[in-house]
Design a protein around this motif. Structure first.
Motif, short mmCIF file in Angstrom:
data_model
loop_
_atom_site.label_atom_id
_atom_site.label_comp_id
_atom_site.label_asym_id
_atom_site.label_seq_id
_atom_site.Cartn_x
_atom_site.Cartn_y
_atom_site.Cartn_z
N GLY A 79 0.81 -1.22 0.00
CA GLY A 79 0.00 0.00 0.00
C GLY A 79 0.84 1.27 0.00
O GLY A 79 2.00 1.27 0.40
N LYS A 80 0.23 2.35 -0.43
CA LYS A 80 0.96 3.62 -0.55
C LYS A 80 1.36 4.20 0.79
O LYS A 80 2.31 4.98 0.89
N ASN A 81 0.62 3.87 1.84
CA ASN A 81 0.92 4.41 3.17
C ASN A 81 1.54 3.36 4.09
O ASN A 81 1.56 3.52 5.30
N LEU A 84 6.94 0.63 4.81
CA LEU A 84 8.11 0.49 3.94
C LEU A 84 8.28 1.68 3.01
O LEU A 84 9.40 1.98 2.59
N LEU A 85 7.18 2.37 2.69
CA LEU A 85 7.25 3.46 1.72
C LEU A 85 7.28 4.84 2.36
O LEU A 85 7.48 5.84 1.67
N LEU A 86 7.06 4.90 3.66
CA LEU A 86 7.03 6.20 4.34
C LEU A 86 8.42 6.64 4.77
O LEU A 86 9.31 5.83 4.98
N ASP A 87 8.58 7.95 4.92
CA ASP A 87 9.85 8.54 5.35
C ASP A 87 9.61 9.58 6.44
O ASP A 87 8.47 10.01 6.68
N GLY A 88 10.70 9.98 7.08
CA GLY A 88 10.69 11.13 7.98
C GLY A 88 9.70 11.03 9.12
O GLY A 88 9.53 9.98 9.75
N ARG A 90 6.42 11.07 9.18
CA ARG A 90 5.30 10.13 8.99
C ARG A 90 5.74 8.71 9.34
O ARG A 90 5.02 7.98 10.00
N HIS A 91 6.93 8.34 8.87
CA HIS A 91 7.42 6.99 9.15
C HIS A 91 7.63 6.78 10.64
O HIS A 91 7.21 5.78 11.22
N ARG A 92 8.27 7.75 11.31
CA ARG A 92 8.53 7.62 12.75
C ARG A 92 7.24 7.55 13.54
O ARG A 92 7.11 6.78 14.50
N SER A 93 6.25 8.36 13.14
CA SER A 93 4.97 8.39 13.85
C SER A 93 4.23 7.07 13.72
O SER A 93 3.75 6.50 14.72
N ARG A 94 4.12 6.55 12.49
CA ARG A 94 3.38 5.29 12.28
C ARG A 94 4.12 4.12 12.92
O ARG A 94 3.50 3.21 13.46
N ARG A 95 5.44 4.15 12.82
CA ARG A 95 6.23 3.08 13.43
C ARG A 95 6.02 3.06 14.95
O ARG A 95 5.87 1.99 15.56
N LYS A 96 5.98 4.25 15.55
CA LYS A 96 5.76 4.34 16.99
C LYS A 96 4.40 3.78 17.37
O LYS A 96 4.25 3.09 18.39
N LEU A 97 3.38 4.06 16.55
CA LEU A 97 2.05 3.54 16.82
C LEU A 97 2.05 2.01 16.80
O LEU A 97 1.45 1.37 17.68
N ILE A 248 -4.93 3.28 8.09
CA ILE A 248 -4.96 2.09 8.95
C ILE A 248 -4.77 0.84 8.11
O ILE A 248 -3.96 -0.04 8.42
N ARG A 249 -5.52 0.75 7.03
CA ARG A 249 -5.46 -0.42 6.16
C ARG A 249 -4.04 -0.67 5.68
O ARG A 249 -3.57 -1.81 5.63
N ASP A 250 -3.31 0.38 5.28
CA ASP A 250 -1.99 0.21 4.69
C ASP A 250 -0.91 -0.19 5.69
O ASP A 250 0.20 -0.54 5.29
N LEU A 251 -1.24 -0.16 6.97
CA LEU A 251 -0.26 -0.60 7.97
C LEU A 251 -0.31 -2.12 8.17
O LEU A 251 0.58 -2.69 8.82
#
Length: 456
Positions: A79-81, A84-88, A90-97, A248-251
């Motif tokens: 998925g686009k979100n 693996l495809l996120l940076d900076g 956004r990536h740190r925030s989603r990874r923390k979640l 949510i789906r793309d995680l």
């Protein structure tokens, strides 16, 4: 720019060789060029690094960036979100979640569920008949996914997702998907009866089910729910807003493939090594039995020899053979090589784990090495490292230990073949090529089975 040595064959030829048998390819490169070598992809150097000094620089050098753009070809899978495809930010925030959902008290609550699922699947096996361990472990890890990631235990949506995810993940490992992922021009959706169209249709079915479940959860919140989906629905992103349904789906896709196939691969290899070396099994059982009857799952996962066995399994055939690629952003030095911007660096976990200076007799299964020495995160890294380290690592190890201990303490198994198993690539994973044929024995038949298999 001075680059490590490497083969001079065309990139497409090398890519075909790597795709056909990645581990043999890496072994050949290591024998000829050492643990750091270069493969040219047109004008871009791909530098493979398989030693702890280089791995440490890959994970810690600020000039070497783990850019999500380098994973763009996996977008149809994750998925686009996806992480693996996120940076900076956004990536740190989603990874923390995700990390908060997959660690601590949350996974402790999953302990008994994992043991119960293991017993449920194992109890369906007929005594005295052979079965394939890998697909059986996939059944266990898929049910664990439904329980822990989605909070589903029964009902229509549970059954629908169980059936759909089995079809989707199996098809995603087929040439009909793997080849188009490498050659995007083949990604033609010509309807459900075309190979890529069928793949897209499976994802659309998944979207319908997951979005329906998200909608239901938003309307009927359950404060006691501790599954990953429930937590993400009410989590807030880097701007303080609730995650959208698509975010949510793309995680989930990367968690699905890692949660089923990578975990099943590791557990299957565990069954192989433990039953190939009966003294290991006996030592493990003695340690597990020391906890008494019906031990608490948390006590099980803290057992030192069980931990050593699981680490040794992940060392020999790690769930990730290479790290995610990194790109050089500014001129930098990597263990004596001056690299220019644009060079791609790939940490080779497999070669590091096979280094005889770190791990004497690396092809030998020796759990005691993890009791005798504490390895650094640049010497032992089955789940990768740095910013792209697998967020599900804690849950994967937790599950691996509980499934293995439940099977060993409750079921008498034996291998049906004395030949050494070889890994076979399936997507990013390397399960035993045969699927690992085993037999579930009655207690009185167990030693006879071992003797017939030549294992005692």
């Amino acid at each position: 720019m001075n680059l490590p040595q490497g083969p001079k064959f065309p990139a497409w030829w090398l890519k075909m060789q790597f795709s056909a048998d990645p581990l043999s390819f890496l072994d050949k490169m290591n024998q000829r060029y050492g643990d750091i070598f270069t493969i040219m992809s047109e004008s871009t150097p791909l530098i493979f690094v398989g030693n702890p000094q280089g791995i440490k620089q890959i994970f810690t050098n600020p000039e070497i960036i783990a850019s999500g753009e380098l994973n763009a070809e996996s977008a149809p899978l994750v998925g686009k979100n996806g992480l693996l495809l996120l940076d900076g930010v956004r990536h740190r925030s989603r990874r923390k979640l995700l990390m908060s959902s997959l660690h601590g008290n949350n996974i402790r609550a999953y302990g008994q569920q994992i043991c119960d699922v293991t017993e449920k699947v194992m109890n369906q096996l007929p005594i005295g008949k052979s079965f394939l361990a890998y697909p059986t472990m996939q059944k266990i890890t898929l049910e664990v996914i439904l329980n822990t990631l989605f909070g589903l235990h029964e009902g229509d949506r549970y059954e629908q997702l169980k059936h759909l995810l089995t079809n989707l993940m199996n098809y995603a490992r087929s040439p009909f998907v793997e080849i188009p992922l490498s050659f995007p021009f083949l990604q033609q959706d010509l309807g459900r009866w075309s190979p890529w169209g069928y793949f897209r249709d499976l994802w659309r079915q998944f979207d319908q089910l997951i979005y329906a479940e998200i909608s239901d959860r938003r309307q009927q919140s359950n404060p006691d729910a501790n599954d990953v989906l429930s937590e993400l629905i009410f989590a807030r992103n880097e701007t303080g807003e609730l995650l959208t349904n698509e975010e949510i789906r793309d995680l989930f896709p990367s968690l699905l493939f890692g949660g089923r196939d990578a975990s099943a691969t590791a557990i299957t290899w565990a069954l192989y090594w433990v039953h190939r070396q009966p003294q290991v099994r006996e030592k493990l059982l003695k340690e597990i039995n020391s906890l008494g009857e019906s031990p608490d799952p948390i006590s099980i996962v803290k057992l030192p020899y069980l931990n050593a066995v699981c680490n040794e399994i992940l060392r020999i055939y790690p769930t990730q053979v290479v790290t995610f690629p990194r790109i050089v952003e500014s001129p930098t030095n990597l263990i004596g090589y001056n690299l220019s911007p644009g060079a791609i660096i790939i940490g080779c976990i497999y070669l590091t784990h096979q280094n005889p200076e770190l791990y004497p007799q690396p092809q030998q299964f020796q759990p005691e090495r993890f009791l005798d020495k504490q390895y650094s995160p640049y010497e032992f890294m089955p789940f990768g490292g740095g910013a792209r380290r697998c967020p599900g690592e804690a849950l994967a190890l937790f599950e691996m230990k509980l499934v293995l201990s439940t099977i060993l303490s409750g079921y008498q198994l034996a291998l049906t073949n004395t030949k050494r198993e070889k890994p076979q690539p399936q997507g990013a994973n390397y399960p035993p090529a045969s699927g690992l044929k085993m037999v579930l024995c009655q207690i009185q038949e167990y030693k006879e089975q071992l003797q017939e298999a030549g294992l005692c």
